[in-house]
Scaffold this active site. Structure first.
Site, short mmCIF file in Angstrom:
data_model
loop_
_atom_site.label_atom_id
_atom_site.label_comp_id
_atom_site.label_asym_id
_atom_site.label_seq_id
_atom_site.Cartn_x
_atom_site.Cartn_y
_atom_site.Cartn_z
N TYR A 471 1.06 -1.38 0.01
CA TYR A 471 -0.27 0.00 -0.48
C TYR A 471 0.79 1.28 0.39
O TYR A 471 0.46 1.94 -1.11
CB TYR A 471 -1.39 -0.51 1.42
CG TYR A 471 -1.79 0.96 1.11
CD1 TYR A 471 -3.37 1.27 0.54
CD2 TYR A 471 -1.92 2.37 2.04
CE1 TYR A 471 -3.96 2.41 0.04
CE2 TYR A 471 -2.79 3.39 1.78
CZ TYR A 471 -3.61 3.56 1.23
OH TYR A 471 -5.12 3.94 0.46
N SER A 551 -6.63 1.10 -4.40
CA SER A 551 -6.84 2.57 -4.42
C SER A 551 -5.63 3.04 -4.19
O SER A 551 -4.19 3.33 -5.43
CB SER A 551 -7.47 2.54 -2.81
OG SER A 551 -7.42 4.08 -2.84
N ASP A 635 -17.64 4.18 -7.73
CA ASP A 635 -16.36 4.19 -7.29
C ASP A 635 -16.62 5.75 -7.01
O ASP A 635 -15.82 5.89 -8.16
CB ASP A 635 -15.05 3.49 -7.64
CG ASP A 635 -14.36 3.86 -6.64
OD1 ASP A 635 -14.14 4.64 -5.51
OD2 ASP A 635 -12.99 2.97 -6.80
N HIS A 670 -15.86 1.37 -4.63
CA HIS A 670 -14.99 1.55 -3.70
C HIS A 670 -13.82 0.16 -3.12
O HIS A 670 -12.93 -0.10 -2.64
CB HIS A 670 -13.94 2.50 -2.57
CG HIS A 670 -12.96 3.00 -2.66
ND1 HIS A 670 -12.35 3.29 -4.21
CD2 HIS A 670 -11.37 3.08 -2.03
CE1 HIS A 670 -10.76 3.45 -3.46
NE2 HIS A 670 -10.62 3.14 -2.70
#
Length: 702
Positions: A471, A551, A635, A670
């Site tokens: 991430y 993301s 999203d 999302h």
């Protein structure tokens, strides 16, 4: 400054979808040109940003047809889905919480699309309180949040439709479950905090012009809604005079104070306080500016317990007098340590949850500041919970890691004893697997932690199918947790590795800042070094390595695969931020500038962003890895246009036979609130695509 020129010219591109796999949809190219500091940037797929156009809808339909036809040809796709469905089918129960005369808890019988909120009365009679599976025919309307008034008699709950961040708030009587008052609509990024039984504080933006799924939302406001009134009568508490992107309000447990947090980005906030017992009270500033994070943890009378990273990058707790809360009057309570602090409160105690190398440690404190005990945890992993009301006598916490399904424990704060409350019965033998933490050097020598999980007896011969996950942003920490999808991967003999990259929160503010703005390349270097470590240590080779992230992690995958396409066989960017020149022009994206910077703020920032922006770094004739991009048509956090444009660029320029596909989930956002059925289908498709493109023609059996 930026000027925009738009001339639509229809042109076409097609590319082989691998051998005998058809062709990609023909994607029109326009002649949109943006100018940044005298540099002209082409944006041929700008038209895909229009989520209302029939052309975009037709493109989505064609792309999905190609993708699902491809996936349907994978011989073991259904077998993986069936394995996942079978393992997923176990009862899941949350920690209970007391509201009024009832005890509430969430339960999912196994494969229910949405978890159901139940309650028990004092004699143990159980009943359904709210069942989100009845909210819509296709189970895409989810229960987002539930807030009870202090006496437990009134309830405000919010729902999300098709995964959107826009919410509807509904009020009911807790006893009768009947509707009271009028609903609130167009609520976004909001808590629901009751002031007595009078009404709630909530936050939202004015409905944007244009598409509510992609148009910019930039001015957040805190409102008070009096129960029984109409939403148009709601009073703005904060945000009319002070323009802020994110505003939230919460009422103290004793109903004496309103605490207001205001921010312009996802890092750093202002703090305000208002005395609710004094009708003449005005909002008082506690902390101005956005250089630090500050939040009120609790209060005892006028004594505030504040969590902050002011002069404490790993966070500390201080106390202040609500009547004179200026930081110069703060007093130390729990001092900063070398480990990041994330505390909670309940039963008259403060629980200091520390993160050491992404692993949990917990200490219990009294409100007098004295250490009561170090809490013995069930093992090495992630602990969350220890939260509750001041009067609670029993608290709950959950424990999990990559091989241990989340287990709920009850905890007696006075005695310091814990015992298993609910342990899930999952068809997964944790004893057959091992997780180990390693530290590897990044490009600049920084030591990066990574946890590698695999089945015992796996041979380090470089041929193990491996997923590397990361991430690296927004101060978010990746700590060990169990996932059915990952368990299936491990059971098939796969290796699952999670790297704790800079940009995350694993080592506090300095670690976060080291992966932001003009240091963002550190994050990609950390991820690349993780892949190189796995290859060097013979866990895998480029032919058996997949990189995955969602993301901000989708950006990570997009940047890594365009910088080092030779390093992996498969790339799996999910709901990714992929157009770094325009991300801030959609919905609430402008608030991400603390991490990214924007292309318009300076020439140097533009020059930096254009060097790694995935959409702008796809090169003609390069052999990119087999790529499955995933996104949702609803999203409105990271708009699907990012993924659309990246897919179009890759499909037009890909060399070789590795497929580039985009899987666009309809009526999905999302990720939050996605029905279990859709979650299982998507996870199975991702794993089938990954293994198939690593050369497997049947499910690995080890």
């Amino acid at each position: 400054m930026k000027k925009i020129i738009l001339i639509m010219v229809v042109s076409f591109s097609s590319n082989a979808l691998g051998q005998n796999q058809g062709v990609y949809p023909k994607t029109a190219k326009g002649e949109t040109v943006d100018t940044y500091f005298e540099t002209k940037i082409n944006d041929p797929y700008r038209w895909l940003e229009d989520d209302k156009s029939t052309q975009t809808a037709e493109w989505v339909k064609q792309e999905n047809n190609i993708t699902f036809n491809y996936l349907a040809q994978i011989p073991f796709r259904n077998e993986i889905r069936e394995k996942m469905e079978k393992m997923w089918n176990y009862e899941k129960i949350s920690a209970p919480f007391k509201e009024g005369k009832y005890t509430y808890f969430y339960k999912n019988n196994g494969l229910q699309n949405q978890s159901v909120l139940y309650r028990k009365d004092d004699v143990g009679k159980e009943e359904v309180f709210l069942d989100p599976n009845t909210f819509s025919k296709d189970a895409t309307t989810s229960l987002d949040g539930v807030s009870f008034s202090k006496d437990g008699s009134l309830v405000a709950y919010s729902i999300s439709e098709a995964g959107s961040d826009w919410r509807k708030v509904i009020f009911i009587n807790a006893e009768t479950k009947k509707s009271i008052g009028s609903d609130l609509v167009d609520v976004k990024f909001s808590g629901l905090s009751w002031k007595g039984n009078e009404g709630i504080y909530y936050s939202s933006y004015e409905k944007p012009k244009g598409s509510e799924l992609s148009a910019k939302t930039d001015e957040h406001k805190l409102y008070f809604h009096k129960l029984g009134s109409q939403q148009k009568e709601d009073v703005v508490i904060f945000g009319d005079q002070q323009k802020r992107r994110y505003v939230g309000g919460s009422v103290s447990e004793d109903d004496n104070y309103l605490f207001i947090s205001a921010a312009n980005s996802t890092s750093g906030n202002e703090l305000y306080i208002m005395n609710l017992k004094d009708p003449k009270s005005k909002i008082v500033t506690v902390v101005e500016g956005f250089d630090n994070d500050v939040d009120v943890l609790d209060n005892i009378g006028s004594k505030l317990y504040i969590l902050t990273n002011i002069n404490a990058p790993n966070k500390c707790v201080v106390t202040a007098d609500a009547n004179n809360p200026n930081p110069k009057n703060w007093k130390p309570f729990i001092r900063e340590t070398e480990n990041v602090l994330s505390p909670s409160t309940g039963a008259g105690y403060i629980f200091a949850n520390y993160m050491k190398d992404a692993i949990s440690q917990v200490q219990q404190y009294g409100y007098d500041g004295k250490l009561v005990r170090e809490i013995t945890l069930p093992g090495i992993g992630t602990v969350s919970g220890f939260g509750g009301k001041m009067k609670d006598e029993v608290l709950y916490f959950s424990f999990t890691n990559y091989t241990t399904p989340g287990t709920i424990y009850s905890f007696s704060p006075k005695e310091g004893e814990s015992k298993i409350y609910k342990q899930p019965k999952v068809n997964f033998n944790s004893n057959n697997f091992v997780s180990k933490q390693v530290f590897y050097p990044s490009k600049d020598g920084t030591k990066i932690p990574m946890i590698i999980t695999y089945k015992k007896g796996v041979t380090l011969n470089g041929k193990n199918p491996t997923i590397l996950y990361g991430y690296g942003g927004f101060n978010i920490s990746l700590t060990p947790s169990f996932s059915v999808a990952n368990a299936i991967w491990l059971d098939m003999g796969g290796v699952y590795a999670v790297a704790n990259l800079r940009g995350g929160g694993e080592y506090g503010k300095k670690w976060h800042d080291a992966g932001t703005k003009m240091q963002k390349q550190n994050v990609f270097d950390d991820f690349i070094a993780a892949a190189e470590y796995l290859i060097k240590e013979k866990y895998t080779t480029p032919d058996y390595l997949a990189i995955k992230g969602g993301s901000n992690g989708g950006l990570l995958v997009g940047a890594t695969m365009t910088q080092r396409p030779d390093l992996m066989k498969v790339a799996l960017p999910a709901v990714g931020v992929l157009d770094m020149l325009r991300y801030h022009t959609f919905t609430a994206g402008a608030g991400w500038a603390y991490d990214y910077g924007t292309a318009e703020e300076s020439k140097s920032m533009f020059d930096y962003l254009i060097k790694y922006s995935p959409v702008h770094n796809v090169k003609l004739g390069v052999k990119y890895p087999a790529t499955l991009i995933t996104t949702g048509d609803h999203d409105d956090r990271v708009v699907p246009a990012h993924s659309f444009k990246f897919a179009a660029e890759l499909q037009a320029k890909q060399s070789g036979t590795n497929p580039v596909l985009i899987r666009i989930e309809t009526n999905a956002g999302h990720g939050a609130g996605k029905p279990v059925s859709k979650t299982i289908e998507e996870a199975a498709d991702i794993q089938a695509f990954t293994l198939f493109n690593m050369g497997f023609r049947e499910v690995p059996r080890k």
